[in-house]
Design a protein around this motif. Structure first.
Motif, PDB file in Angstrom:
ATOM      1  N   ILE B 381       0.855  -1.185   0.000  1.00 18.87           N
ATOM      2  CA  ILE B 381       0.000   0.000   0.000  1.00 18.87           C
ATOM      3  C   ILE B 381       0.886   1.227   0.000  1.00 18.87           C
ATOM      4  CG2 ILE B 381      -1.807   1.256   1.231  1.00 18.87           C
ATOM      5  CD1 ILE B 381      -2.855  -1.320   2.307  1.00 18.87           C
ATOM      6  N   GLU B 382       0.609   2.119  -0.910  1.00 14.82           N
ATOM      7  CA  GLU B 382       1.387   3.350  -1.002  1.00 14.82           C
ATOM      8  C   GLU B 382       0.514   4.487  -0.464  1.00 14.82           C
ATOM      9  OE1 GLU B 382       2.420   4.294  -5.028  1.00 14.82           O
ATOM     10  OE2 GLU B 382       3.401   6.170  -4.422  1.00 14.82           O
ATOM     11  N   TYR B 383       1.007   5.129   0.586  1.00 13.09           N
ATOM     12  CA  TYR B 383       0.246   6.237   1.165  1.00 13.09           C
ATOM     13  C   TYR B 383       0.736   7.572   0.617  1.00 13.09           C
ATOM     14  CZ  TYR B 383      -2.056   3.052   4.341  1.00 13.09           C
ATOM     15  OH  TYR B 383      -2.843   2.055   4.853  1.00 13.09           O
ATOM     16  N   GLY B 384       0.028   8.622   0.976  1.00 13.08           N
ATOM     17  CA  GLY B 384       0.516   9.954   0.623  1.00 13.08           C
ATOM     18  C   GLY B 384       0.304  10.329  -0.832  1.00 13.08           C
ATOM     19  N   LEU B 385      -0.802   9.874  -1.389  1.00 15.71           N
ATOM     20  CA  LEU B 385      -1.101  10.230  -2.774  1.00 15.71           C
ATOM     21  C   LEU B 385      -2.086  11.391  -2.832  1.00 15.71           C
ATOM     22  CD1 LEU B 385      -1.714   6.978  -4.844  1.00 15.71           C
ATOM     23  CD2 LEU B 385       0.090   8.675  -5.153  1.00 15.71           C
ATOM     24  N   ALA B 386      -1.879  12.260  -3.811  1.00 16.27           N
ATOM     25  CA  ALA B 386      -2.849  13.318  -4.088  1.00 16.27           C
ATOM     26  C   ALA B 386      -3.421  13.064  -5.469  1.00 16.27           C
ATOM     27  CB  ALA B 386      -2.165  14.676  -4.046  1.00 16.27           C
ATOM     28  N   GLN B 413       9.360  19.032 -13.218  1.00 16.14           N
ATOM     29  CA  GLN B 413      10.086  17.890 -12.618  1.00 16.14           C
ATOM     30  C   GLN B 413       9.218  17.130 -11.615  1.00 16.14           C
ATOM     31  OE1 GLN B 413      13.511  16.673 -13.018  1.00 16.14           O
ATOM     32  NE2 GLN B 413      13.107  17.673 -14.969  1.00 16.14           N
ATOM     33  N   ILE B 414       7.955  16.974 -11.977  1.00 15.02           N
ATOM     34  CA  ILE B 414       7.036  16.239 -11.101  1.00 15.02           C
ATOM     35  C   ILE B 414       6.773  14.877 -11.714  1.00 15.02           C
ATOM     36  CG2 ILE B 414       4.675  16.136 -10.201  1.00 15.02           C
ATOM     37  CD1 ILE B 414       4.857  19.306 -10.307  1.00 15.02           C
ATOM     38  N   ASN B 415       6.963  13.843 -10.945  1.00 17.88           N
ATOM     39  CA  ASN B 415       6.724  12.501 -11.442  1.00 17.88           C
ATOM     40  C   ASN B 415       5.232  12.188 -11.343  1.00 17.88           C
ATOM     41  OD1 ASN B 415       8.362  10.215 -12.430  1.00 17.88           O
ATOM     42  ND2 ASN B 415       7.192   9.142 -10.852  1.00 17.88           N
ATOM     43  N   ILE B 416       4.687  11.667 -12.422  1.00 19.91           N
ATOM     44  CA  ILE B 416       3.268  11.303 -12.422  1.00 19.91           C
ATOM     45  C   ILE B 416       3.151   9.863 -11.959  1.00 19.91           C
ATOM     46  CG2 ILE B 416       1.171  11.162 -13.810  1.00 19.91           C
ATOM     47  CD1 ILE B 416       2.522  12.988 -15.863  1.00 19.91           C
ATOM     48  N   GLU B 417       2.469   9.661 -10.851  1.00 17.87           N
ATOM     49  CA  GLU B 417       2.300   8.303 -10.337  1.00 17.87           C
ATOM     50  C   GLU B 417       1.231   7.562 -11.118  1.00 17.87           C
ATOM     51  OE1 GLU B 417       4.079   7.142  -7.511  1.00 17.87           O
ATOM     52  OE2 GLU B 417       5.179   9.017  -7.764  1.00 17.87           O
ATOM     53  N   MET B 418       0.295   8.315 -11.629  1.00 23.22           N
ATOM     54  CA  MET B 418      -0.873   7.687 -12.221  1.00 23.22           C
ATOM     55  C   MET B 418      -1.573   8.654 -13.174  1.00 23.22           C
ATOM     56  SD  MET B 418      -4.066   6.419 -10.006  1.00 23.22           S
ATOM     57  CE  MET B 418      -5.095   7.788 -10.541  1.00 23.22           C
ATOM     58  N   SER B 427     -13.141  14.754 -17.687  1.00 24.05           N
ATOM     59  CA  SER B 427     -12.030  14.938 -16.753  1.00 24.05           C
ATOM     60  C   SER B 427     -10.876  14.002 -17.039  1.00 24.05           C
ATOM     61  CB  SER B 427     -12.498  14.748 -15.312  1.00 24.05           C
ATOM     62  OG  SER B 427     -12.769  13.384 -15.074  1.00 24.05           O
ATOM     63  N   MET B 428      -9.730  14.402 -16.518  1.00 25.62           N
ATOM     64  CA  MET B 428      -8.532  13.608 -16.622  1.00 25.62           C
ATOM     65  C   MET B 428      -7.961  13.621 -15.209  1.00 25.62           C
ATOM     66  SD  MET B 428      -5.462  14.381 -19.319  1.00 25.62           S
ATOM     67  CE  MET B 428      -6.466  15.621 -20.033  1.00 25.62           C
ATOM     68  N   MET B 429      -7.529  12.486 -14.726  1.00 25.58           N
ATOM     69  CA  MET B 429      -7.076  12.413 -13.344  1.00 25.58           C
ATOM     70  C   MET B 429      -5.585  12.101 -13.305  1.00 25.58           C
ATOM     71  SD  MET B 429      -8.238   9.599 -10.523  1.00 25.58           S
ATOM     72  CE  MET B 429      -9.945  10.054 -10.256  1.00 25.58           C
ATOM     73  N   PHE B 430      -4.878  12.830 -12.469  1.00 25.18           N
ATOM     74  CA  PHE B 430      -3.461  12.546 -12.285  1.00 25.18           C
ATOM     75  C   PHE B 430      -3.213  12.240 -10.815  1.00 25.18           C
ATOM     76  CE2 PHE B 430      -3.770  15.394 -15.880  1.00 25.18           C
ATOM     77  CZ  PHE B 430      -2.961  14.774 -16.816  1.00 25.18           C
ATOM     78  N   GLY B 431      -2.375  11.275 -10.571  1.00 26.94           N
ATOM     79  CA  GLY B 431      -1.940  11.001  -9.214  1.00 26.94           C
ATOM     80  C   GLY B 431      -0.501  11.452  -9.053  1.00 26.94           C
ATOM     81  N   VAL B 432      -0.249  12.214  -7.989  1.00 28.20           N
ATOM     82  CA  VAL B 432       1.131  12.621  -7.674  1.00 28.20           C
ATOM     83  C   VAL B 432       1.340  12.432  -6.174  1.00 28.20           C
ATOM     84  CG1 VAL B 432       1.217  14.340  -9.542  1.00 28.20           C
ATOM     85  CG2 VAL B 432       0.570  15.064  -7.238  1.00 28.20           C
ATOM     86  N   LYS B 433       2.571  12.490  -5.750  1.00 31.04           N
ATOM     87  CA  LYS B 433       2.856  12.440  -4.317  1.00 31.04           C
ATOM     88  C   LYS B 433       2.290  13.709  -3.681  1.00 31.04           C
ATOM     89  CE  LYS B 433       6.060   9.001  -4.105  1.00 31.04           C
ATOM     90  NZ  LYS B 433       5.476   7.702  -3.724  1.00 31.04           N
ATOM     91  N   GLU B 434       1.790  13.573  -2.454  1.00 29.18           N
ATOM     92  CA  GLU B 434       1.169  14.721  -1.791  1.00 29.18           C
ATOM     93  C   GLU B 434       2.074  15.947  -1.737  1.00 29.18           C
ATOM     94  OE1 GLU B 434      -0.191  13.248   1.961  1.00 29.18           O
ATOM     95  OE2 GLU B 434      -2.161  12.718   1.179  1.00 29.18           O
ATOM     96  N   GLU B 435       3.378  15.708  -1.525  1.00 30.33           N
ATOM     97  CA  GLU B 435       4.275  16.856  -1.381  1.00 30.33           C
ATOM     98  C   GLU B 435       4.429  17.638  -2.681  1.00 30.33           C
ATOM     99  OE1 GLU B 435       4.908  13.732  -0.560  1.00 30.33           O
ATOM    100  OE2 GLU B 435       6.854  13.019  -1.301  1.00 30.33           O
TER     101      GLU B 435
END
Lengths: 457, 457
Positions: B381-386, B413-418, B427-435
């Motif tokens: 489980i990966e936490y901290g997703l926005a 320089q932001i990595n797209i998690e999803m 709509s289009m959804m992107f997941g990135v790290k919360e920070e």
């Protein structure tokens, strides 16, 4: 010790048999040989396996079939003549074997088909062993039964039984060269059962895993695996190294070099695979390995496949309904339908699946069930979708991989119907209209690989 | 005819009451008024609703609570004084009402909480009607029961009963100005039941739909809805027009202006919504409509929310298993967990959900069940997703919308998690790290909206 598997085109003629013998002789490590049935010698030629299927059909329909037996056996006789072998006894045995199988399974069509299809590989392995011995090598035909390849009893869809691996481990001690026919195993009740598509690759992989080979060599008719289908891009980049995961993702969606199921045994055993060219064995080939250095080449390849459709449903406040997605997938499962991907939004969900699974009545039944059981506001099916996979171990951490792809699509004026990134660490999936797929793949190739080329030149 | 709903800050003080009266007087069409409880007058102030919750808690715990009753009633008394109203009788009735409710529901804590919370709106509606009458308007307080707002009997989570709409339609014939408290309805057994979050917006929307209003005006404290959260981007672009679908996608993920559930009744009735500023009623506000011209502005807004996690499972040959995805979702459903999105690859599946649903024991139980029932190779489980949503009616057919977003991420320089694109047309959804979420939202804002601005200036 190496297990070397030779595909259909590698064992299609006397000339190819000579190349195979040369390859075996050139490396003492090549001790276990797995062969396919003779493939095509030229474009309009017929594979022996296809002749055997015709033979089985003629028997089933009660048609005359002697001429088909002759045609099958003639392919082997032709090879023997070309190799100047005194093989008339071997050839006569083949004919007798086919007739005996037809007699044995006359009334069991599924078994008949499996037994005849399997004979293509079986006879070729016998002929190959005979030929290698004529060259002075200590070579021996070993049947899958003797080797220990035992499988589930599902004609055309054999699955290896786990006990087989222990039996196969004894092959390692074998002092001479062992020639095993690919494509089939034996059920515990003694029946011949063939593997699904890509069957000889599966045999090679199972034998390599069971015998604990250092390398599984897969000889085919191309110098390497390419990063993209060569029929879509001219002279595409050759891959030196690719990981199991990358290969699996690529072979799943349109890369026909290696059937995905065939990789499982070597993947689990951690045995590297080398895909090489029988017609140019000096070329380094492509290594399929557990890990590769992907710092400079985050993307390994681009694959595509057509024939998908998307079942789109929308319902206001769908996301409030716990279980909506599960229920939708349940309806598809009830109908035996597998899906590729099921992206969902707040009020929408789409399920992407191979369109050939939705035949007339089934399509209507599914639409009706979704409508009545899930009370959706809207449902429609969009046909003519192609899926494109961009695959690479380096993608997960490489900022900008997605940007390159979407920029390439935008520049080529291709509308992206769907993006799926994030579930797999090694792939990104794009959906486009089928008519745009070639253009899309070329655009992606240019985006990821053209600059690398340019750098090198 | 217009239904005008005034939010908490719009009815927090005598000064705000005067503005509301002015707004009502300035347009004869504003005949049905829905009011919230008095909100904050300044940043450190306490909303009446929060005072009422404290009151309920004090009663439940058996603590002294008279001072809390005084504090609540003082807020109304303060407004009355500021308006120079002779309202001591109204104020005394409020006090008596609170005491009577405490006595009635002393031993039923859920009902007590609902009844006390609802009184915030109820007393404010009575005071507003009293004030409007003092100005010479024919205004009348109408309780939700009299109006016909009947709901399911779930404390804190009332759902409107369909029959209510017919009853509400009679409001249209009302000759005077009707003031209705927001936030609650009555169960068929006569109990007060409050709506979920955003409750007064829900009342306004239901009343507008039932009474067949031409417009539903939603008065708040901002000039318009912005295309992005103003706390993330300075002076963002104001939206003149947005569709229901766009608004719903935006409000779901972090846009707090309008609660998503509140839109349903007006959306279904096809009634346009106008979001306006009580403190600047001359500003045109934002219209929420069924259709907008999106040729020049394919993207309407960018929303984001944090606190998500991703349950990632992988299993070799997962895609061969019909029913895998369904079974995974079933396990989550059994635990009452709703998910946002479930992207799947060939051997992988991820389920994105709000992390607060996975509390200690539940997390372990779910992990164990997935492990043992689905025999996965790996689960983590990966936490901290926005999650970031880019929303716009014009996106579906606009080539390059995705390219702009991914290019903006790459440049920042932001990595797209999803990425999830394709299920929803808007709509289009992107997941990135919360920070990275603030940086990501600003990058997207610059990509989609900065050029439009530049053009205008």
């Amino acid at each position: 010790m190496k297990v070397a598997k030779f595909g259909g085109s590698s064992v299609a003629s006397a000339e190819q048999f000579r190349k195979v013998a040369g390859i075996i002789q050139s490396d003492q490590q090549r001790r276990i040989i797995v062969v396919s049935a003779p493939g095509k010698r030229y474009k309009a030629d017929t594979k022996v396996t296809d002749l055997l299927i015709r033979l089985a059909e003629a028997v089933m329909r009660g048609n005359e079939y002697d001429s088909l037996i002759e045609a099958v056996v003639e392919r082997y006789a032709d090879i023997a003549r070309g190799l100047e072998l005194q093989a008339s006894e071997v050839i006569e045995q083949m004919k007798a074997d086919l007739q005996q199988k037809i007699a044995a399974y006359h009334d069991d069509h599924l078994r008949l088909l499996d037994a005849l299809k399997a004979s293509g590989e079986d006879h070729n392995a016998r002929l190959m062993a005979f030929y290698l011995r004529s060259l002075g090598m200590e070579a021996r035909y070993v049947s899958p039964r003797e080797a220990g390849i035992f499988v589930t009893d599902e004609p055309g869809n054999a699955q290896i039984l786990q006990d087989s691996y222990e039996k196969l481990s004894k092959l390692k001690q074998c002092s001479n060269i062992v020639v095993i026919p690919g494509f089939f195993g034996y059920s515990l009740t003694g029946h011949i059962v063939t593997f699904p598509r890509g069957g000889s690759d599966i045999t090679g992989s199972i034998v390599a895993a069971g015998a604990g080979a250092d390398v599984y060599e897969n000889f085919t008719d191309v110098d390497s695996i390419y990063c993209v289908n060569p029929s879509m891009v001219e002279n595409p980049r050759q891959l030196r190294e690719i990981t199991y995961r990358e290969m699996r993702e690529l072979s799943y969606s349109g890369f026909s070099v290696f059937h995905d199921e065939a990789l499982e045994p070597v993947y689990k055993a951690g045995i590297p695979v080398c895909v090489k060219n029988t017609n140019n064995p000096e070329a380094p080939g492509t290594w399929i390995v557990a890990k590769r250095d992907h710092r400079n080449v985050p993307v390994a390849g681009i694959a595509s496949d057509t024939g998908f459709c998307s079942v789109n449903v929308s319902k206001y406040l769908m996301n409030r309904e716990i279980g909506f997605g599960r229920k939708l997938l349940q309806i598809l499962e009830d109908e035996g339908i597998s899906y590729e991907h099921a992206p969902s939004g707040i009020d929408n969900m789409s399920v992407i699946l191979r369109a050939n699974q939705l035949q007339g009545e089934k399509e209507q039944r599914i639409m009706d069930r979704i409508q009545t059981e899930l009370k959706v506001d809207e449902i429609h099916i969009e046909y003519g979708l192609a899926l494109i996979m961009v695959v690479g171990e380096g993608m997960e951490r490489a900022v900008g991989v997605a940007a390159k792809a979407t920029a390439a699509f935008a520049q080529a004026q291709i509308n992206i119907e769907m993006i799926n990134q994030g579930s797999s660490e090694v792939s990104m999936m794009f959906g486009v209209k089928e008519e745009a797929v070639n253009k899309a793949v070329r655009a992606l190739y240019d985006a990821y690989f053209a600059p690398v080329y340019a750098q090198k030149e």
